[in-house]
Design a protein around this motif. Structure first.
Motif, mmCIF file in Angstrom:
data_model
loop_
_atom_site.group_PDB
_atom_site.id
_atom_site.type_symbol
_atom_site.label_atom_id
_atom_site.label_comp_id
_atom_site.label_asym_id
_atom_site.label_seq_id
_atom_site.Cartn_x
_atom_site.Cartn_y
_atom_site.Cartn_z
ATOM 1 N N ALA A 128 29.810 131.265 60.038
ATOM 2 C CA ALA A 128 30.843 131.012 60.081
ATOM 3 C C ALA A 128 31.140 132.984 60.222
ATOM 4 O O ALA A 128 32.377 132.886 60.509
ATOM 5 N N GLY A 185 39.461 133.077 49.027
ATOM 6 C CA GLY A 185 39.549 131.545 50.356
ATOM 7 C C GLY A 185 39.395 131.223 50.260
ATOM 8 O O GLY A 185 38.247 130.199 49.225
ATOM 9 N N LEU A 186 40.226 129.886 51.077
ATOM 10 C CA LEU A 186 40.307 128.561 51.280
ATOM 11 C C LEU A 186 39.727 127.872 52.076
ATOM 12 O O LEU A 186 41.369 126.696 52.512
ATOM 13 N N GLY A 187 39.179 128.500 52.784
ATOM 14 C CA GLY A 187 38.635 127.865 54.044
ATOM 15 C C GLY A 187 38.053 126.797 54.048
ATOM 16 O O GLY A 187 37.448 126.057 53.153
ATOM 17 N N LEU A 228 34.929 126.873 54.243
ATOM 18 C CA LEU A 228 33.697 126.651 52.973
ATOM 19 C C LEU A 228 34.717 126.346 51.184
ATOM 20 O O LEU A 228 33.743 126.365 50.735
ATOM 21 N N SER A 242 44.584 131.993 48.360
ATOM 22 C CA SER A 242 44.806 131.700 50.045
ATOM 23 C C SER A 242 45.511 132.867 50.477
ATOM 24 O O SER A 242 46.704 133.453 49.969
ATOM 25 N N THR A 246 47.432 132.033 53.587
ATOM 26 C CA THR A 246 48.849 131.522 53.721
ATOM 27 C C THR A 246 48.927 130.013 52.610
ATOM 28 O O THR A 246 47.702 129.458 51.775
ATOM 29 N N LEU A 288 35.372 134.885 50.786
ATOM 30 C CA LEU A 288 37.158 135.285 52.410
ATOM 31 C C LEU A 288 36.468 135.976 53.262
ATOM 32 O O LEU A 288 34.703 136.067 53.044
ATOM 33 N N PRO A 289 36.507 136.217 54.363
ATOM 34 C CA PRO A 289 36.442 136.579 55.243
ATOM 35 C C PRO A 289 36.037 137.746 55.170
ATOM 36 O O PRO A 289 37.219 138.646 53.912
ATOM 37 N N THR A 343 40.165 142.754 52.721
ATOM 38 C CA THR A 343 39.014 141.894 52.082
ATOM 39 C C THR A 343 38.310 142.989 51.544
ATOM 40 O O THR A 343 37.498 142.656 50.626
ATOM 41 N N ALA A 372 29.973 135.821 49.531
ATOM 42 C CA ALA A 372 31.187 135.910 50.963
ATOM 43 C C ALA A 372 30.068 137.093 51.999
ATOM 44 O O ALA A 372 29.337 136.743 52.888
ATOM 45 N N ARG A 373 30.313 137.886 51.297
ATOM 46 C CA ARG A 373 29.704 139.707 52.470
ATOM 47 C C ARG A 373 29.727 140.880 51.186
ATOM 48 O O ARG A 373 30.802 141.011 50.371
ATOM 49 N N VAL A 381 24.811 138.373 48.521
ATOM 50 C CA VAL A 381 25.271 139.555 49.353
ATOM 51 C C VAL A 381 25.617 140.517 48.742
ATOM 52 O O VAL A 381 25.820 141.355 48.058
ATOM 53 N N HIS A 425 20.389 137.121 50.600
ATOM 54 C CA HIS A 425 21.907 135.916 51.791
ATOM 55 C C HIS A 425 21.259 134.434 52.489
ATOM 56 O O HIS A 425 21.133 134.490 53.303
ATOM 57 N N SER A 461 23.027 131.659 50.375
ATOM 58 C CA SER A 461 23.600 131.037 49.954
ATOM 59 C C SER A 461 23.424 130.001 50.770
ATOM 60 O O SER A 461 23.450 128.960 50.385
HETATM 61 P P1 NAP Z 1 36.894 130.993 57.201
HETATM 62 O O1 NAP Z 1 37.413 128.773 57.016
HETATM 63 O O2 NAP Z 1 37.843 131.655 57.644
HETATM 64 O O3 NAP Z 1 37.965 130.543 55.412
HETATM 65 C C1 NAP Z 1 38.967 131.775 55.117
HETATM 66 C C2 NAP Z 1 39.512 131.466 54.089
HETATM 67 O O4 NAP Z 1 39.967 133.344 53.260
HETATM 68 C C3 NAP Z 1 41.032 131.223 54.013
HETATM 69 O O5 NAP Z 1 41.040 130.014 53.271
HETATM 70 C C4 NAP Z 1 41.679 132.632 54.578
HETATM 71 O O6 NAP Z 1 43.011 132.105 54.725
HETATM 72 C C5 NAP Z 1 41.820 133.535 53.230
HETATM 73 N N1 NAP Z 1 41.718 134.963 53.299
HETATM 74 C C6 NAP Z 1 41.561 135.409 55.011
HETATM 75 N N2 NAP Z 1 42.002 136.584 54.572
HETATM 76 C C7 NAP Z 1 42.572 136.235 53.688
HETATM 77 C C8 NAP Z 1 43.401 137.688 52.817
HETATM 78 N N3 NAP Z 1 43.356 138.772 53.555
HETATM 79 N N4 NAP Z 1 44.088 137.097 51.359
HETATM 80 C C9 NAP Z 1 44.158 136.103 50.939
HETATM 81 N N5 NAP Z 1 43.502 135.185 51.723
HETATM 82 C C10 NAP Z 1 42.066 135.620 53.243
HETATM 83 O O7 NAP Z 1 36.077 130.845 56.424
HETATM 84 P P2 NAP Z 1 34.771 130.475 56.128
HETATM 85 O O8 NAP Z 1 34.041 129.245 57.112
HETATM 86 O O9 NAP Z 1 35.463 129.177 54.315
HETATM 87 O O10 NAP Z 1 33.801 131.518 55.184
HETATM 88 C C11 NAP Z 1 33.841 132.213 54.530
HETATM 89 C C12 NAP Z 1 33.245 133.207 54.722
HETATM 90 O O11 NAP Z 1 31.470 132.557 54.100
HETATM 91 C C13 NAP Z 1 32.766 133.626 55.795
HETATM 92 O O12 NAP Z 1 33.809 134.592 56.633
HETATM 93 C C14 NAP Z 1 31.420 134.144 55.538
HETATM 94 O O13 NAP Z 1 31.387 135.778 55.180
HETATM 95 C C15 NAP Z 1 31.291 133.952 54.485
HETATM 96 N N6 NAP Z 1 29.377 133.502 54.695
HETATM 97 C C16 NAP Z 1 28.069 133.323 54.043
HETATM 98 C C17 NAP Z 1 27.118 133.065 53.889
HETATM 99 C C18 NAP Z 1 26.223 132.686 53.111
HETATM 100 O O14 NAP Z 1 24.678 132.734 53.185
HETATM 101 N N7 NAP Z 1 26.470 134.155 52.037
HETATM 102 C C19 NAP Z 1 27.583 131.184 54.694
HETATM 103 C C20 NAP Z 1 28.658 131.300 55.583
HETATM 104 C C21 NAP Z 1 29.603 131.810 55.391
HETATM 105 P P3 NAP Z 1 44.345 131.069 55.414
HETATM 106 O O15 NAP Z 1 43.730 129.392 54.703
HETATM 107 O O16 NAP Z 1 45.524 131.308 54.573
HETATM 108 O O17 NAP Z 1 43.669 131.482 56.346
#
Ligand code: NAP
Ligand code: GLV
Length: 310
Positions: free
Chosen positions: A66, A138-140, A142, A161, A163, A196-197, A202, A224-225, A250, A273, A275
């Motif tokens: 992701a 982060g409301l993407g 995941l 988030s 937006t 969050l990404p 961030t 996340a990270r 992480v 790392h 989850s």
């Molecule tokens: P995603 O679908 O891209 O969602 C990102 C969310 O963060 C969106 O809601 C976005 O807002 C919000 N966001 C981004 N920048 C922001 C900011 N500056 N201020 C406020 N909100 C912000 O990502 P995802 O698929 O849910 O994954 C999230 C992260 O999880 C990945 O990037 C990765 O780093 C981490 N991850 C970790 C693992 C692990 O094993 N630990 C596994 C998978 C992923 P909008 O909706 O408004 O754009």
């Protein structure tokens, strides 16, 4: 169609077998320095050399995860489309990991584990869910799944988030880190979940200032990270008592160095790392579907906005 494949630190035989079965028309081989140039790359944490050698012919790059932060730290060709995995079996894993960490903390289950070792029969006090509002940053793909899942346990749930979003049962906030929405989100949150990404906006977002705005006896779940968290600020806030503890998956440096204070900290739970892992079957099916669509010129979900960084 030629596809080059790379997966850092992972056996690749089964991936290649499954990808070849899903895309029988394609010539799919594992990347090595000097490998023939391909139309598409499917990879996790590739070296710069892969990009440099492959970019003249590449039409698209499919990330086997992701998060795309590691890729965007490379010298990324600005015209190369980057497509990430959407969910691919990770959302349910994230929901179970975060729910487990939350409930383990809320129900004080670690006390029972310690009491069992001591042969002690003693009930924990009953706590109120209303005293444990959870805030998901982060409301993407995941974060939304995690927020929705937590509402099922009747905790108050906040979400933040960039937006605006509407999610049943979730009080949502939006905007930039500097906006009032973020301050309001923090001020109404006790258990902070980070999904969050990692982007320039961030990086270091969980720091002394943000932690101190959370409700007293806060708890942090970072999935996340590692670079989202200022580790010393967390240790300081735990020492002060404002933060009760943390579950961290992480870290700034992975693997976590042997001498790192998180290893033995009584209020910090760590995992390596893990989850939410990339699931091979779901990912192969998703990428095969997307490559065929992309090659036909159709739009595909998960296309990364390179200027936004996610
Ligand atoms: P995603 O679908 O891209 O969602 C990102 C969310 O963060 C969106 O809601 C976005 O807002 C919000 N966001 C981004 N920048 C922001 C900011 N500056 N201020 C406020 N909100 C912000 O990502 P995802 O698929 O849910 O994954 C999230 C992260 O999880 C990945 O990037 C990765 O780093 C981490 N991850 C970790 C693992 C692990 O094993 N630990 C596994 C998978 C992923 P909008 O909706 O408004 O754009
Ligand atoms: C894992 O950390 C991912 O970003 O998929």
């Amino acid at each position: 169609m030629r596809i080059t494949f790379y997966f850092k630190n992972s056996p690749t035989d089964q991936w290649l077998k499954d990808l070849r079965a899903a895309l029988p028309q394609a010539d799919i081989t594992e990347w090595h320095p000097g490998a023939p140039q391909a139309d598409y790359a499917i990879a996790w944490q590739p070296p710069q050399q892969l990009l440099d050698e492959q970019k003249p012919r590449l039409k698209g790059f499919f990330n086997l995860g992701a998060g795309v932060d590691a890729l965007l730290k490379l010298n990324w060709p600005s015209s190369l489309p980057l497509i990430r995995i959407d969910d691919g079996g990770m959302a349910v894993q994230m929901a179970e990991y975060v729910s487990h960490a939350l409930i383990r903390h809320f129900r004080e289950l670690d006390r029972y584990a310690a009491q069992q070792q001591a042969g002690e029969w003693k009930m924990n006090r009953t706590q109120l869910r209303t005293d444990f509002p959870v805030g998901v940053m982060g409301l993407g793909v995941l974060g939304e799944r995690v927020a929705r899942t937590i509402t099922q346990f009747d905790f108050p749930v906040n979400g933040w988030s960039r937006t605006p979003k509407q999610i049943d049962g979730v009080r949502t906030f939006s905007g930039d880190v500097k906006d009032q929405g973020f301050r309001d989100f923090l001020a109404s949150t006790r258990v902070l979940v980070n999904l969050l990404p990692l982007t320039p906006e961030t990086t270091d977002i969980i720091n002394r200032e943000t932690l101190s705005q959370l409700l007293p006896k806060a708890y942090v779940i970072n999935v996340a990270r590692g670079a989202h968290l200022v580790e010393d600020d967390l240790l300081e806030q735990i020492a002060s008592g404002h933060v009760a503890g943390a579950t961290l998956d992480v870290f700034k440096t992975e693997p976590l160095p042997a001498a790192h204070p998180f290893w033995k900290h009584p209020k910090i739970t760590i995992s390596p790392h893990s989850s939410a892992n990339t699931m091979r079957e779901e990912s192969v099916a998703q990428i095969a579907r997307k490559i065929m669509a992309f090659d036909r010129g159709d739009t595909v979900a998960g296309l990364v906005d390179l200027s936004r960084g996610y």
